[in-house]
Write a protein that holds these residues in place. Structure first.
Motif, PDB file in Angstrom:
ATOM      1  N   UNK A  59      75.690  37.949  82.965  1.00  0.00           N
ATOM      2  CA  UNK A  59      76.185  39.129  82.263  1.00  0.00           C
ATOM      3  C   UNK A  59      75.264  39.438  81.088  1.00  0.00           C
ATOM      4  N   UNK A  60      74.828  40.681  81.016  1.00  0.00           N
ATOM      5  CA  UNK A  60      74.039  41.188  79.889  1.00  0.00           C
ATOM      6  C   UNK A  60      74.841  42.297  79.226  1.00  0.00           C
ATOM      7  N   UNK A  61      74.913  42.259  77.893  1.00  0.00           N
ATOM      8  CA  UNK A  61      75.622  43.309  77.165  1.00  0.00           C
ATOM      9  C   UNK A  61      74.780  43.754  75.982  1.00  0.00           C
ATOM     10  N   UNK A  62      74.607  45.051  75.883  1.00  0.00           N
ATOM     11  CA  UNK A  62      73.930  45.675  74.744  1.00  0.00           C
ATOM     12  C   UNK A  62      74.984  46.498  74.018  1.00  0.00           C
ATOM     13  N   UNK A  63      75.240  46.169  72.749  1.00  0.00           N
ATOM     14  CA  UNK A  63      76.262  46.880  71.997  1.00  0.00           C
ATOM     15  C   UNK A  63      75.642  47.882  71.045  1.00  0.00           C
ATOM     16  N   UNK A  64      76.498  48.758  70.542  1.00  0.00           N
ATOM     17  CA  UNK A  64      76.072  49.795  69.607  1.00  0.00           C
ATOM     18  C   UNK A  64      75.386  49.163  68.401  1.00  0.00           C
ATOM     19  N   UNK A  65      74.570  49.916  67.750  1.00  0.00           N
ATOM     20  CA  UNK A  65      73.848  49.416  66.590  1.00  0.00           C
ATOM     21  C   UNK A  65      72.358  49.354  66.848  1.00  0.00           C
ATOM     22  N   UNK A  66      71.975  49.529  68.100  1.00  0.00           N
ATOM     23  CA  UNK A  66      70.574  49.575  68.456  1.00  0.00           C
ATOM     24  C   UNK A  66      70.212  51.003  68.816  1.00  0.00           C
ATOM     25  N   UNK A  67      68.969  51.248  68.872  1.00  0.00           N
ATOM     26  CA  UNK A  67      68.469  52.576  69.244  1.00  0.00           C
ATOM     27  C   UNK A  67      69.063  52.986  70.593  1.00  0.00           C
ATOM     28  N   UNK A  69      68.050  54.986  72.639  1.00  0.00           N
ATOM     29  CA  UNK A  69      67.032  55.125  73.685  1.00  0.00           C
ATOM     30  C   UNK A  69      66.868  53.813  74.462  1.00  0.00           C
ATOM     31  N   UNK A  70      67.064  52.668  73.807  1.00  0.00           N
ATOM     32  CA  UNK A  70      66.990  51.383  74.501  1.00  0.00           C
ATOM     33  C   UNK A  70      68.086  51.317  75.568  1.00  0.00           C
ATOM     34  N   UNK A  71      69.299  51.726  75.218  1.00  0.00           N
ATOM     35  CA  UNK A  71      70.393  51.708  76.176  1.00  0.00           C
ATOM     36  C   UNK A  71      70.081  52.591  77.377  1.00  0.00           C
ATOM     37  N   UNK A 115      76.400  44.137  91.753  1.00  0.00           N
ATOM     38  CA  UNK A 115      75.947  44.532  90.429  1.00  0.00           C
ATOM     39  C   UNK A 115      76.912  45.581  89.904  1.00  0.00           C
ATOM     40  N   UNK A 116      77.521  45.290  88.765  1.00  0.00           N
ATOM     41  CA  UNK A 116      78.442  46.209  88.106  1.00  0.00           C
ATOM     42  C   UNK A 116      77.776  46.656  86.813  1.00  0.00           C
ATOM     43  N   UNK A 117      77.657  47.969  86.648  1.00  0.00           N
ATOM     44  CA  UNK A 117      77.035  48.537  85.454  1.00  0.00           C
ATOM     45  C   UNK A 117      78.075  49.417  84.778  1.00  0.00           C
ATOM     46  N   UNK A 118      78.436  49.063  83.539  1.00  0.00           N
ATOM     47  CA  UNK A 118      79.381  49.878  82.775  1.00  0.00           C
ATOM     48  C   UNK A 118      78.695  50.352  81.510  1.00  0.00           C
ATOM     49  N   UNK A 119      79.009  51.575  81.126  1.00  0.00           N
ATOM     50  CA  UNK A 119      78.414  52.130  79.917  1.00  0.00           C
ATOM     51  C   UNK A 119      79.384  53.123  79.282  1.00  0.00           C
ATOM     52  N   UNK A 120      79.474  53.057  77.960  1.00  0.00           N
ATOM     53  CA  UNK A 120      80.164  54.085  77.199  1.00  0.00           C
ATOM     54  C   UNK A 120      79.295  54.387  75.982  1.00  0.00           C
ATOM     55  N   UNK A 121      79.831  55.081  75.006  1.00  0.00           N
ATOM     56  CA  UNK A 121      79.022  55.448  73.845  1.00  0.00           C
ATOM     57  C   UNK A 121      78.529  54.251  73.045  1.00  0.00           C
ATOM     58  N   UNK A 123      78.420  50.735  74.301  1.00  0.00           N
ATOM     59  CA  UNK A 123      78.072  49.484  74.979  1.00  0.00           C
ATOM     60  C   UNK A 123      77.568  49.730  76.396  1.00  0.00           C
ATOM     61  N   UNK A 124      76.621  48.904  76.792  1.00  0.00           N
ATOM     62  CA  UNK A 124      76.118  48.856  78.165  1.00  0.00           C
ATOM     63  C   UNK A 124      76.266  47.414  78.631  1.00  0.00           C
ATOM     64  N   UNK A 125      76.939  47.226  79.776  1.00  0.00           N
ATOM     65  CA  UNK A 125      77.120  45.889  80.325  1.00  0.00           C
ATOM     66  C   UNK A 125      76.677  45.881  81.782  1.00  0.00           C
ATOM     67  N   UNK A 126      75.908  44.851  82.142  1.00  0.00           N
ATOM     68  CA  UNK A 126      75.470  44.650  83.522  1.00  0.00           C
ATOM     69  C   UNK A 126      75.960  43.279  83.965  1.00  0.00           C
ATOM     70  N   UNK A 127      76.679  43.244  85.082  1.00  0.00           N
ATOM     71  CA  UNK A 127      77.233  42.004  85.613  1.00  0.00           C
ATOM     72  C   UNK A 127      76.667  41.805  87.014  1.00  0.00           C
ATOM     73  N   UNK A 128      75.994  40.684  87.216  1.00  0.00           N
ATOM     74  CA  UNK A 128      75.404  40.353  88.507  1.00  0.00           C
ATOM     75  C   UNK A 128      76.158  39.157  89.071  1.00  0.00           C
TER      76      UNK A 128
END
Length: 143
Positions: A59-67, A69-71, A115-121, A123-128
């Motif tokens: 599981x990879x998760x990118x949360x708000x607070x970063x650019x 454009x990265x998401x 592969x499950x990809x979820x995204x909202x304003x 957070x981006x989460x990828x589950x393999x």
């Protein structure tokens, strides 16, 4: 066979690269930990049989607070990975700004990648999920 191996390597490389990036939260679970989670989580027999067929989960998760454009870049890279690695779309849901995409690929000897990809304003989460799972079991996991 070579294409399946290359496709498996591509998704592994994707997760390996971002697992080392401090901007992402990362979790990797092996078969034994998944089984323990089911035991301690009080899973019923059907759920335990499904969990027993899973060989790994990352599981990879990118949360708000970063650019932002990265998401978007990571989402586009994941979509390209899905397209180039012969994944089939099982589900695609959009509700407001939230998006959920579920993809499946069957490799050699019945090994499946989900592969499950979820995204909202925020957070981006990828589950393999890797294992030997039927389409029914995969969809049952999503409920």
């Amino acid at each position: 066979m070579a294409t399946a191996t290359a496709n498996a390597q591509a998704i592994k490389d994707f997760f390996d690269r971002y697992s080392q990036d401090e901007r992402f939260d990362y979790v990797s679970l092996g078969k034994e930990m998944i089984g323990l989670a089911g035991v301690f989580g009080g899973a019923d027999t059907t759920a335990m049989n499904t969990l027993d067929r899973i060989s790994g989960m990352r599981i990879l998760t990118l949360t708000d607070g970063f650019d932002d454009s990265l998401m978007q870049d990571v989402r586009r890279e994941a979509e390209s990975l899905v397209t180039n690695s012969d994944f089939d779309t099982l589900a695609e849901v959009r509700s407001g700004s939230e998006r959920v995409n579920v993809y499946r690929r069957t490799a050699n000897e019945g090994d499946d990648d989900l592969l499950v990809v979820t995204q909202d304003d925020a957070e981006l989460t990828l589950i393999w999920i890797q294992g030997k799972l039927s389409a029914e079991e995969l969809m049952g996991m999503m409920q």
